[in-house]
Write an enzyme that holds these catalytic residues in place. Structure first.
Site, mmCIF file in Angstrom:
data_model
loop_
_atom_site.group_PDB
_atom_site.id
_atom_site.type_symbol
_atom_site.label_atom_id
_atom_site.label_comp_id
_atom_site.label_asym_id
_atom_site.label_seq_id
_atom_site.Cartn_x
_atom_site.Cartn_y
_atom_site.Cartn_z
ATOM 1 N N ASP A 216 0.852 -1.184 0.000
ATOM 2 C CA ASP A 216 0.000 0.000 0.000
ATOM 3 C C ASP A 216 0.893 1.241 0.000
ATOM 4 O OD1 ASP A 216 -2.265 -1.651 0.321
ATOM 5 O OD2 ASP A 216 -2.022 -1.639 2.494
ATOM 6 N N ASP A 253 -1.636 -2.215 -4.715
ATOM 7 C CA ASP A 253 -2.668 -2.635 -3.769
ATOM 8 C C ASP A 253 -3.448 -1.387 -3.367
ATOM 9 O OD1 ASP A 253 -4.188 -4.258 -2.144
ATOM 10 O OD2 ASP A 253 -2.642 -4.606 -0.660
ATOM 11 N N ASP A 257 -4.735 2.303 3.257
ATOM 12 C CA ASP A 257 -5.521 1.299 3.970
ATOM 13 C C ASP A 257 -5.372 1.506 5.471
ATOM 14 O OD1 ASP A 257 -6.345 0.232 1.609
ATOM 15 O OD2 ASP A 257 -5.415 -1.729 1.879
ATOM 16 N N ARG A 309 -13.792 1.511 -3.475
ATOM 17 C CA ARG A 309 -13.293 1.597 -2.098
ATOM 18 C C ARG A 309 -12.910 3.023 -1.721
ATOM 19 N NH1 ARG A 309 -9.274 -3.721 -1.730
ATOM 20 N NH2 ARG A 309 -10.820 -5.267 -2.432
#
Length: 438
Positions: A216, A253, A257, A309
């Site tokens: 990430d 990715d 996050d 997302r």
């Protein structure tokens, strides 16, 4: 203009700053290299990040604990440890470089004979099948190669850190991990292209298999009191457009996050663009220890040409307000899937946001359930018109979702009407506005 942050500790005039931990040369305290906002802290009442002990980062750092860095090694050393510190990035820091600053390619990380061509030939579903994940020496070589890249490109940020950018500062090819620490501020930076040279093929992932990468751009994991403000996040100039086995070869990715019992996070005034799977808040339905954590505020961010997302939530109480979502029918990047993912036991409140869209955008796609049962969705606009986004989803799907998340956000300083959001966020989000007074 947005009110300037008031809880600020001034830099002492005439002090000496360390240019880096590796080579500490004095820098005048009023040097333009050190931004005026370097000691600013998150104001009281500004989202979940202001709760608990509050978020002050390295504001209490001594003059000897202010560092200016311009290489990956300097950055890695400067942000380590838990003492209060301010780290200023100058220029471009590239994670895919060696200790002398020489660029590294994916071939430089490959070990044990790994090659993508051999990997594709070995684990082609027509050869390997669809019922089991890759295994054996070549999969082990892929994992070892990924570990070699991780050892070089992952930078772990310690507690009580303020990481900021000088004007134009960029961190590229680097995965910032804010893991199991407390009290971290990241502001005024362009953070891009945290790519994985060695994605794993998993034929059992979904109906058609999937490629999964490991890095990430920013991971907030098990950490408390974090503020991400006035940054720019993207894939840079590398997009996931290769296809193998009929699936996108995903070298990226998440962008940001927030996972594994992370808590009390505010993400404000950022530009986020050109990426597919943007933000997970909670990474597993089975991680029930996340209950009572994952309290996150997202406000005044610009989300442009993204796939999905923004965010997808499990368990947490997440406040999403005054964000500007821009979808322009972007063939160069990623197809739009959804914005707000309602996951297991999530309590997502989405209010006073604005969607600026073109092409075949369908309001029924904004809300997407992923095992969740409730969301508060109110006062949101699409192209300056009030649209019941939850109602559009329910009408199109025939599903049921409770229209009350079960809590009311109170940690908001300024809530703009949704019609003002494109102008306010367009003018003030991202690093440039933060640097405008330097």
């Amino acid at each position: 203009m947005q009110r300037r942050l008031t809880r600020t500790l001034a830099l002492t005039a005439g002090g000496a700053l360390a240019a880096s931990l590796a080579a500490a040369s004095p820098v005048a305290a009023d040097s333009p290299t050190v931004p005026d906002f370097a000691r600013e802290v998150l104001p009281e009442g500004d989202g979940w990040g202001s709760a608990g002990a509050g978020t002050t980062g390295g504001a209490a750092a001594d003059e000897d604990d202010v560092h200016v860095v311009s290489t990956r090694q300097e950055l890695e050393e400067a942000v380590a440890g838990d003492e209060p510190k301010i780290v200023v990035v100058q220029g471009t820091v590239d994670g895919n470089t060696d200790e002398e600053g020489n660029p590294l390619s994916c071939e430089d990380y490959a070990v044990d004979g790994y090659s993508l061509q051999e990997y594709l030939a070995t684990y082609d579903p027509e050869v390997w099948g669809w019922e089991r994940e890759p295994a054996g020496p070549l999969e082990e070589a892929r994992a070892a190669s990924q570990d070699a890249q991780s050892d070089n490109t992952v930078v772990r940020v310690g507690s009580n850190t303020t990481l900021v950018g000088a004007p134009g500062a960029t961190i590229t090819g680097t995965a910032l991990r804010i893991r199991d620490v407390n009290n971290v501020i990241v502001r005024g930076l362009t953070i891009e292209n945290a790519f994985d040279c060695f994605p794993q093929w998993d034929p059992t992932d979904g109906d058609s298999g999937a490629w999964n990468s490991d890095f990430d751009a920013v991971e907030v994991s098990g950490s408390t009191n974090v503020w991400l403000d006035h940054n720019e996040f993207s894939d840079g100039d590398l997009t996931d457009k290769e296809f193998y086995f009929g699936r996108p070869y995903e070298v990226h990715d998440g962008l940001v996050d927030i996972v594994r019992q992370a808590d009390l996070v505010t993400m404000s005034w950022n530009r986020v663009h050109s990426h597919d799977k943007v933000m997970l808040i909670g990474n597993s339905d089975s991680r029930e220890t996340d209950r009572g954590h994952l309290r996150v505020t997202l406000h005044h961010n610009e989300w442009q040409n993204l796939g999905q997302r923004t965010p997808r939530v499990r368990f947490g109480q997440v406040d999403v307000y005054n964000n500007h979502y821009v979808e322009t029918g972007h063939d160069l990047y990623y197809d739009y899937s959804y914005s707000w993912g309602v996951g297991k036991e999530s309590k997502l409140v989405a209010e006073h946001n604005h969607f600026t869209v073109s092409g075949d955008f369908d309001p029924a796609e904004v809300v997407q359930p992923w095992g969740g049962e409730q969301i508060t969705e109110e006062h949101n606009l699409v192209n300056r018109k009030r649209v019941d986004l939850l109602g559009a989803y329910l009408e199109a799907s025939g599903d049921e979702l409770d229209d009350d998340a079960g809590w009311t956000p109170t940690l908001r300083r300024t809530v703009h009407p949704a019609q003002a959001v494109p102008g306010v966020v367009g003018a003030q989000a991202g690093p440039d506005w933060l640097h405008s007074d330097d």
